[in-house]
Design an enzyme around this catalytic site. Structure first.
Site, PDB file in Angstrom:
ATOM      1  N   ASP A   7      47.559  79.832  63.681  1.00 43.82           N
ATOM      2  CA  ASP A   7      47.001  80.105  62.364  1.00 43.82           C
ATOM      3  C   ASP A   7      45.632  80.748  62.519  1.00 43.82           C
ATOM      4  O   ASP A   7      44.791  80.247  63.266  1.00 43.82           O
ATOM      5  CB  ASP A   7      46.880  78.776  61.585  1.00 43.82           C
ATOM      6  N   ILE A   8      45.419  81.875  61.836  1.00 47.96           N
ATOM      7  CA  ILE A   8      44.121  82.553  61.948  1.00 47.96           C
ATOM      8  C   ILE A   8      43.064  81.734  61.207  1.00 47.96           C
ATOM      9  O   ILE A   8      43.282  81.316  60.068  1.00 47.96           O
ATOM     10  CB  ILE A   8      44.194  83.966  61.350  1.00 47.96           C
ATOM     11  N   ASN A  44      39.705  88.119  53.720  1.00 44.79           N
ATOM     12  CA  ASN A  44      40.299  88.722  52.527  1.00 44.79           C
ATOM     13  C   ASN A  44      39.295  88.814  51.388  1.00 44.79           C
ATOM     14  O   ASN A  44      39.196  89.844  50.720  1.00 44.79           O
ATOM     15  CB  ASN A  44      41.493  87.878  52.059  1.00 44.79           C
ATOM     16  N   HIS A 100      41.846  92.990  50.888  1.00 44.82           N
ATOM     17  CA  HIS A 100      43.160  92.744  51.479  1.00 44.82           C
ATOM     18  C   HIS A 100      43.527  93.762  52.551  1.00 44.82           C
ATOM     19  O   HIS A 100      44.273  93.463  53.465  1.00 44.82           O
ATOM     20  CB  HIS A 100      44.227  92.705  50.384  1.00 44.82           C
ATOM     21  N   ASP A 127      44.936  92.751  56.020  1.00 42.62           N
ATOM     22  CA  ASP A 127      46.172  93.251  56.627  1.00 42.62           C
ATOM     23  C   ASP A 127      45.910  93.790  58.030  1.00 42.62           C
ATOM     24  O   ASP A 127      46.705  93.594  58.945  1.00 42.62           O
ATOM     25  CB  ASP A 127      46.783  94.359  55.751  1.00 42.62           C
ATOM     26  N   THR A 177      52.298  87.041  74.764  1.00 37.45           N
ATOM     27  CA  THR A 177      53.363  86.040  74.869  1.00 37.45           C
ATOM     28  C   THR A 177      54.261  86.419  76.036  1.00 37.45           C
ATOM     29  O   THR A 177      54.397  87.599  76.367  1.00 37.45           O
ATOM     30  CB  THR A 177      54.241  85.970  73.598  1.00 37.45           C
ATOM     31  N   GLU A 222      48.826  83.840  57.112  1.00 33.79           N
ATOM     32  CA  GLU A 222      48.164  84.092  58.387  1.00 33.79           C
ATOM     33  C   GLU A 222      48.755  83.220  59.483  1.00 33.79           C
ATOM     34  O   GLU A 222      48.104  82.896  60.454  1.00 33.79           O
ATOM     35  CB  GLU A 222      46.655  83.865  58.232  1.00 33.79           C
ATOM     36  N   ARG A 245      46.174  80.674  76.456  1.00 29.43           N
ATOM     37  CA  ARG A 245      46.032  82.085  76.801  1.00 29.43           C
ATOM     38  C   ARG A 245      45.986  82.934  75.519  1.00 29.43           C
ATOM     39  O   ARG A 245      45.201  83.857  75.400  1.00 29.43           O
ATOM     40  CB  ARG A 245      47.211  82.501  77.684  1.00 29.43           C
TER      41      ARG A 245
END
Lengths: 689, 138
Positions: free
Chosen positions: A549-550, A557, A562, A566, A580, A592, A612
């Protein structure tokens, strides 16, 4: 499963079939269900039994004797259809009212029943293979609306009120904004949930697509229509039936006139369609009585069309050609433009060389030079494209090389007879398509039979009468044209099927992809998680889930707009993706929030991988407009444990870990079952016992 | 095309005393050929020449076949000549070849085969003369 659907399902307020319906569903979901048990269950519900017998009898298009018992009806319809029908009827029985005050439950079922009866009738006249299933598919084709009304009575009520009269596609957009899922998707999910056939779900999803008017140029080749066409057409007829029946009502009139499109869709003559519509009305009244639902009091379609004709309104509905793509609100009719087309014969079949078409290519094989010259001469005079061969072996090689449409061959020739030439040609791909005419002076019956067996299409007697020769060639051209038309139609049909397949695939792919980041979306994530969860139980590999989660995304925002939000989402998605492992699956859950599914991971490897990711995001600044900062993410890691009953538990565990990471000050990794280490701003996970 | 060789037809060309008064060339067949040529006289002469060239070989075959009593050889020649001669109006000759062909197909070793064969070979000489006259007249 659509995650939003899962939420709907968990409320326990989704429409569900009656006790008998549910029992039938569970009973028949097994391969080896007890047939007697099924009959007994249906008999226990007399209303349901009556309805099933009724549909078995009204689907009777082959003049079979009427059925009188549930067992006979089940034999007639097949278990699959009975199952669907039972479900449909028991849903009506138990979901006639609800709390959503602006959603008219009664009207909803009346509309659905009208659609179902119309589709049933259309299915029968178009010889759709399974009218009873078409009935059920149509009856439930909007069940997603009912479901939304049941689960969110107030919110959906408000939406319905604010969007009265809006088309379904527009309504779906509003639903998606409000609930994250629209009624088409809910319909599809419910159908899957109830174990209805896959093609029902496909119809539900494809209805969400605007029918593309540019597809109109596709040739309709007859054959049974698709279920989707039937449902769309039946829906349209039902809307007309539920309308005002006031010829002065312009909106309704437009609706009525749009029946033309229905006729086109089903390749049906307008008069035939009107009389079918008129037959639907009494049938619907019957069903209304049986199910105890009010049905619209529709007038006579044919009378209305005649009245429009009388008043000089656009009268194309009565046995004239169609004008495709006309806006019916404007009453602009130019039928005379089409009269010319009508007057022109479909194909100039009765001329030897038709306009604009290349002349037929004919190969003449004859060893007697005089006969060869004569044959070629007669044919050339009719402007055919003539090739000649003076021996059967030359004839064979020329036929295979130049693939003429017609081969005219002498019978008696040295080396290879005309019959042998035909037999050889028929064995080749190209030769199998040629029209073969044998010229012969023999009239022996046995030989004629032998020649036809060898694949000869026709004979010309020798010495030949030139007029007979040309008449036979004319017949050959007609046969070839008919076959070519049939082939073109078949190609068009295949193209349609392929295009539908492509469309469906694109639709499915789009439904599984997040438009902003192009990562797989939540729907995909849940589907994949379900698979991996089941796989884990089969092969015992570990399964870890990390939710990312950011941090403080709302601030981005709010302060930068926005657009910037984005850009941050895209950037984070990109960097998560590049950090990943190949075997991991990264998806955007929405907002997010992202998720990483790691198959075969242990708690340690999953935590290390999460760390990581955390470090990678922190290290990378995002630049967009005035925004030049690096953002941070919090991560919650959970690994599947034997105590977890479903993968929902796994998600929940990861969610809780994420919550701890946020509580612990963000920009960190927490693992399920581990308290965050306040001493470290970084990762602090120890595996729980 | 009339192949029945109606003897009452107009413009009869050569007359054959050996054939009971049938015409060697049927005028109608030649008219049809002329008409096909569409005023193109060359087409008529081309067809006739093609026939004469091909027929000579076939008749020689027929003759040899008769000598050696090779039914098949006679049959092949008679069959081919039956059709091609009809297309240049040699109707009587065509009919004679058809008769010969059916004698060849029959299992009996008939005298008629030899007789009909000889008649056909002899008649061809007349056909040749008549057709050359036609060519000369073009």
């Amino acid at each position: 499963m659509h995650p939003q659907f899962n939420e709907l399902r968990l409320t326990g307020n989704l429409p569900s079939p009656s006790a008998a319906g549910l029992k039938i569903l569970t009973l028949t979901s097994k391969e080896d269900f007890a047939y007697d048990e099924l009959i007994k269950t249906m008999l226990a519900d007399p209303a349901l039994s009556g309805r099933i017998i009724k549909i078995a009898n009204s689907a009777n298009r082959d003049g079979l004797p009427a059925v009188h018992t549930v067992a006979q009806a089940t034999m007639r319809l097949g278990v699959r259809a009975v199952r669907s029908v039972a479900l449909g009827f028991s849903l009506i029985a138990d979901n006639r009212r609800g709390a959503a005050k602006d959603f008219d439950f009664q009207q909803y079922w009346s509309d659905s029943l009208a659609t179902a009866v119309a589709v049933h009738m259309l299915a029968q006249v178009t010889r759709f293979p399974d009218p009873a299933s078409a009935f059920t598919c149509a009856l439930l084709c909007d069940v997603g609306k009912l479901a939304l009304a049941c689960v969110h009575p107030e919110r959906y009520s408000a939406i319905i009120k604010a969007n009265t009269g809006a088309p379904d596609l527009a309504l779906a957009k509003v639903e998606a904004r409000e609930f994250g899922i629209d009624h088409f998707e809910v319909t599809s999910e419910l159908m899957e949930h109830w174990g209805l056939p896959g093609e029902f779900q496909e119809v539900a999803l494809l209805r969400a697509m605007d029918p593309d008017p540019s597809d109109d140029d596709l040739v309709d080749v007859g054959g049974p229509p698709e279920l989707l066409d039937l449902v769309r057409s039946g829906r349209q007829i039902a809307r007309v039936m539920n309308g005002s029946w006031e010829i002065e009502d312009a909106r309704w009139r437009g609706l009525f006139l749009s029946l033309q499109h229905v006729g086109e869709e089903l390749a049906m003559d307008p008069d035939a369609l009107l009389s079918i519509c008129d037959a639907i009305v009494p049938s619907l009244e019957d069903w209304g009585r049986l199910i105890d639902l009010p049905v619209p009091s529709a007038g006579s379609f044919q009378d209305i069309a005649a009245e429009m004709e009388r008043r000089g309104m656009r009268s194309a509905l009565i046995s004239t050609t169609f004008e495709i793509g006309v806006d019916f609100a404007e009453e602009a009719a130019e039928p005379s433009v089409f009269q010319e087309d009508l007057d022109r014969p479909l194909l100039p079949l009765d001329s030897f060389s038709s306009d604009g078409q290349a002349p037929s290519r004919i190969l003449v094989v004859e060893d007697d030079p005089q006969m060869l010259r004569l044959l070629a001469h007669h044919l050339k005079r009719q402007n055919f494209d003539v090739m000649t061969a003076s021996s059967s072996s030359d004839g064979l090689s020329m036929a295979l090389e130049h693939t003429p449409q017609i081969v005219i061959s002498d019978w008696m020739m040295p080396e290879m007879s005309g019959v042998d030439l035909c037999r050889t040609l028929r064995r080749s791909q190209a030769g199998s398509r040629m029209y073969l005419i044998l010229v012969t002076a023999c009239g022996d019956d046995e030989q004629v039979v032998e020649a036809f067996d060898a694949g000869v299409d026709d004979f010309v007697g020798k010495p030949f009468n030139p007029r007979i020769l040309l008449a036979r060639v004319g017949a050959a051209e007609r046969a070839i044209q008919l076959r070519e038309r049939a082939e073109a139609a078949e190609r068009a049909r295949l193209r349609q099927v392929t295009e539908l397949g492509i469309m469906t695939r694109k639709l499915r792919a789009a439904a599984l992809t997040d438009a902003l980041t192009h990562l797989p979306n939540r729907r995909y994530a849940m589907k994949r998680l379900k698979q991996e969860w089941e796989g884990m139980h089969r092969n015992g590999r570990g399964l870890a889930v990390t939710i990312v989660d950011i941090d403080a995304f709302k601030r981005v925002n709010d302060q930068f707009g926005h657009d910037t939000g984005d850009a941050v989402l895209r950037s984070v998605a990109l960097h998560l993706q590049s950090h990943t492992r190949g075997s991991d699956v990264l998806c955007r859950l929405g907002g997010e929030e992202f998720i990483v599914l790691s198959v075969g991971g242990t708690a340690e490897t999953a935590s290390l991988a999460a760390e990581r990711l955390r470090a990678a995001i922190e290290a990378k600044a995002v630049h967009h407009g005035d925004f030049h900062e690096s953002v941070t993410v919090s991560l919650g890691v959970a690994i599947a444990t034997p105590e977890m009953e479903t993968f929902d538990d796994l998600i929940k565990a990861a969610d809780e870990a994420l919550y701890e990471a946020k509580e612990g000050g963000r920009n960190r990794v927490c693992s399920a079952g581990t308290a965050p280490d306040p001493a470290s701003g970084r990762q602090s996970d120890r595996r729980s016992a | 095309m009339n192949t029945s060789g109606d003897s009452g037809g107009p413009a009869a060309h050569n007359h054959s005393p050996e054939n009971g008064g049938g015409e060697i060339l049927d005028a109608k067949a030649l008219d049809v050929l002329r008409e096909l040529g569409g005023g193109d006289a060359e087409f008529l002469s081309e067809i006739v020449e093609l026939f004469l060239a091909e027929a000579l070989t076939r008749v020689n075959e027929m003759h040899a076949g008769l000598e050696g009593l090779e039914k098949d050889r006679v049959l092949q020649a008679a069959h081919a000549l039956k059709s091609s001669s009809a297309h240049v109006g040699a109707v009587e000759f065509s009919r004679c070849c058809a008769e010969l062909e059916s004698h060849c197909r029959s299992s009996e070793q008939s005298e008629d085969l030899i007789l009909t064969g000889r008649r056909a070979v002899a008649m061809y000489a007349e056909v040749q003369v008549a057709l050359k006259a036609v060519l000369g007249a073009i």
